[in-house]
Scaffold this motif. Structure first.
Motif, PDB file in Angstrom:
ATOM      1  N   LEU A 387     -15.722  23.753 -15.545  1.00 53.47           N
ATOM      2  CA  LEU A 387     -15.186  24.911 -14.824  1.00 53.47           C
ATOM      3  C   LEU A 387     -14.292  25.690 -15.770  1.00 53.47           C
ATOM      4  O   LEU A 387     -13.282  25.182 -16.271  1.00 53.47           O
ATOM      5  CB  LEU A 387     -14.389  24.460 -13.599  1.00 53.47           C
ATOM      6  CG  LEU A 387     -13.601  25.547 -12.861  1.00 53.47           C
ATOM      7  CD1 LEU A 387     -14.541  26.632 -12.329  1.00 53.47           C
ATOM      8  CD2 LEU A 387     -12.787  24.940 -11.718  1.00 53.47           C
ATOM      9  N   ASP A 388     -14.697  26.926 -16.070  1.00 55.29           N
ATOM     10  CA  ASP A 388     -13.904  27.811 -16.922  1.00 55.29           C
ATOM     11  C   ASP A 388     -13.039  28.660 -16.002  1.00 55.29           C
ATOM     12  O   ASP A 388     -13.512  29.589 -15.349  1.00 55.29           O
ATOM     13  CB  ASP A 388     -14.819  28.705 -17.758  1.00 55.29           C
ATOM     14  CG  ASP A 388     -14.044  29.514 -18.799  1.00 55.29           C
ATOM     15  OD1 ASP A 388     -12.887  29.888 -18.511  1.00 55.29           O
ATOM     16  OD2 ASP A 388     -14.602  29.770 -19.873  1.00 55.29           O
ATOM     17  N   ARG A 389     -11.752  28.327 -15.918  1.00 56.18           N
ATOM     18  CA  ARG A 389     -10.877  29.008 -14.973  1.00 56.18           C
ATOM     19  C   ARG A 389     -10.574  30.450 -15.405  1.00 56.18           C
ATOM     20  O   ARG A 389     -10.234  31.291 -14.569  1.00 56.18           O
ATOM     21  CB  ARG A 389      -9.579  28.215 -14.799  1.00 56.18           C
ATOM     22  CG  ARG A 389      -9.839  26.823 -14.227  1.00 56.18           C
ATOM     23  CD  ARG A 389      -8.549  26.107 -13.847  1.00 56.18           C
ATOM     24  NE  ARG A 389      -8.817  24.780 -13.316  1.00 56.18           N
ATOM     25  CZ  ARG A 389      -9.171  24.518 -12.059  1.00 56.18           C
ATOM     26  NH1 ARG A 389      -9.285  25.520 -11.197  1.00 56.18           N
ATOM     27  NH2 ARG A 389      -9.392  23.283 -11.676  1.00 56.18           N
ATOM     28  N   GLN A 390     -10.676  30.751 -16.705  1.00 54.32           N
ATOM     29  CA  GLN A 390     -10.425  32.116 -17.164  1.00 54.32           C
ATOM     30  C   GLN A 390     -11.532  33.066 -16.717  1.00 54.32           C
ATOM     31  O   GLN A 390     -11.272  34.169 -16.265  1.00 54.32           O
ATOM     32  CB  GLN A 390     -10.291  32.136 -18.691  1.00 54.32           C
ATOM     33  CG  GLN A 390      -9.006  31.483 -19.209  1.00 54.32           C
ATOM     34  CD  GLN A 390      -8.838  31.691 -20.707  1.00 54.32           C
ATOM     35  OE1 GLN A 390      -9.827  31.823 -21.429  1.00 54.32           O
ATOM     36  NE2 GLN A 390      -7.596  31.725 -21.170  1.00 54.32           N
ATOM     37  N   GLY A 392     -13.859  32.143 -14.445  1.00 56.83           N
ATOM     38  CA  GLY A 392     -14.251  31.835 -13.068  1.00 56.83           C
ATOM     39  C   GLY A 392     -15.702  31.433 -12.951  1.00 56.83           C
ATOM     40  O   GLY A 392     -16.356  31.765 -11.950  1.00 56.83           O
TER      41      GLY A 392
END
Length: 400
Positions: A387-390, A392
């Motif tokens: 999951l790439d939170r930057q 999304g």
């Protein structure tokens, strides 16, 4: 040994597949429908003597595919409705199986027939075709499942009732072909049922993709389709008249002995015994059942060669590759089922999708945000997704 009358079609199965594979289903589905059609035509009139018991060619075949993908029931119809129903003497069983309905149907179809060498034999033979396996059989009906196991094994079918005393069908023969989905198996077959009892005696034929896209089937049918069907019916009727015991050639026995030893010493350990233990024990039986059908497809000799056994074993081994896909969701917890939904959804987007899109999709099945978070964290911790939170985005890793 019977005179080896050659098929008008050359090899019935080859001609059947060539006549039908213009449809959307993968070729192996047509092939196994063909095998099952031959088994239903042979019934209990032929056998392979194993000394203290006999093997008969009857099969329980289950086509498994997601709904609307490969037209399962239409594929079955090409062998059963369009060909087998034209053969005299083929009797069809109830579309919904209860013990009483099955017994009543068996009781109506008993027949005697002469066998080579003199004497008479008897069979009570039925064919059941089901477009929805869940309608035909209740997997929680243990009594019915026990009866189906006995019938597949070639044993008598009996039950004691207060009203009628003991009810007995001495020589039942059932051929079953049915259609279902992986979801139905996951939701309705308890884990203890997989790999043992009934399911270990079934041939699972899986497909999850169309082989081709056919908008207008009539434009792709062979120009001589009607003539081909007539030829297939004539040969199938001849197959239905075969009677007697199959013979294994000397080279078949040599091959079968080597295969049997190698399978149990080496190959069987590659299969998941917790899920496929019963199947492992019965693969030899299935190999010979299918080999009987392969022999009948080519001629009347009632002879099984090494090549036929080898081909039969290879065909079943190919099906084993998809068994984990069929069984993967059986007995899963809610979280595990949700995890599979996430991975399948990501596959539709080449492995990467926005978090919000995945959440909206999962919300239909798991409206609780906490439950969605649990599923997502489980997949991340197991290394199945990142999951790439930057940005999304959720990405499926290469771990399978």
């Amino acid at each position: 040994m019977m005179t080896d009358f050659k098929r008008e079609t050359g090899d019935w199965l080859t001609d059947f597949v060539k006549t039908t594979e213009w449809g959307e289903a993968p070729t192996h589905l047509y092939f196994w429908v063909g095998i099952s059609t031959i088994a239903a035509a042979l019934r209990r009139r032929v056998w392979l003597d194993m000394g203290t018991f006999q093997w008969y060619p009857n099969l329980y075949t289950l086509l498994v595919a997601p709904p609307g993908v490969v037209a399962k029931s239409s594929t079955v119809d090409l062998g059963f409705s369009q060909l087998l129903k034209k053969i005299p003497g083929i009797n069809y069983g109830p579309s919904t199986m209860t013990w009483q309905a099955l017994y009543d149907n068996f009781a109506e179809v008993g027949e005697e027939f002469p066998i080579p060498g003199g004497g008479m034999s008897q069979q009570f033979a039925l064919t059941i075709v089901s477009s929805e396996f869940g309608i035909t059989l209740n997997p929680k009906d243990n009594e019915m499942i026990d009866q189906l196991v006995h019938i597949w094994d070639g044993r008598e079918m009996k039950k004691r009732t207060k009203k009628d005393g003991e009810l007995l069908i001495p020589t039942p023969c059932l051929n079953l072909i049915a259609c279902t989905t992986p979801a139905w198996i996951a939701e309705n077959m308890p884990k203890y049922l997989i790999g043992g009892g009934l399911t270990s005696r079934m041939i699972f034929v899986y497909a999850d993709k169309k082989a081709r896209y056919i908008a207008y089937p009539q434009d792709h049918m062979p120009p001589d389709f009607i003539e081909r069907q007539a030829r297939l019916v004539r040969d199938l009727e001849r197959i239905s008249t075969l009677v007697g015991g199959f013979t294994l050639t000397p080279d078949a026995k040599i091959w079968g002995t080597k295969w049997y030893e190698n399978f149990h010493r080496n190959e069987s350990s590659k299969l998941d015994a917790t899920m496929l233990g019963g199947y492992i024990a019965r693969k030899q039986t299935l190999v010979h059942k299918v080999a009987m059908c392969l022999s009948a497809s080519m001629g009347d000799s009632l002879t099984i060669t090494a090549e036929m056994l080898e081909r039969s074993a290879a065909l079943l081994t190919q099906l084993e590759e998809s068994m984990p896909l069929i069984y993967s969701q059986v007995g899963q917890t809610e979280d595990a089922s949700g995890a599979q939904l996430v991975l399948s959804f990501l596959d539709r987007f080449n492995g990467t999708a926005p978090f919000t899109l995945v959440y909206r999709q999962m919300h239909k099945n798991f409206p609780s945000p906490e439950k969605f978070d649990d599923i997502l964290h489980g997949l991340i911790n197991a290394g199945y997704i990142t999951l790439d939170r930057q940005t999304g985005t959720i990405t499926r890793t290469t771990i399978q």
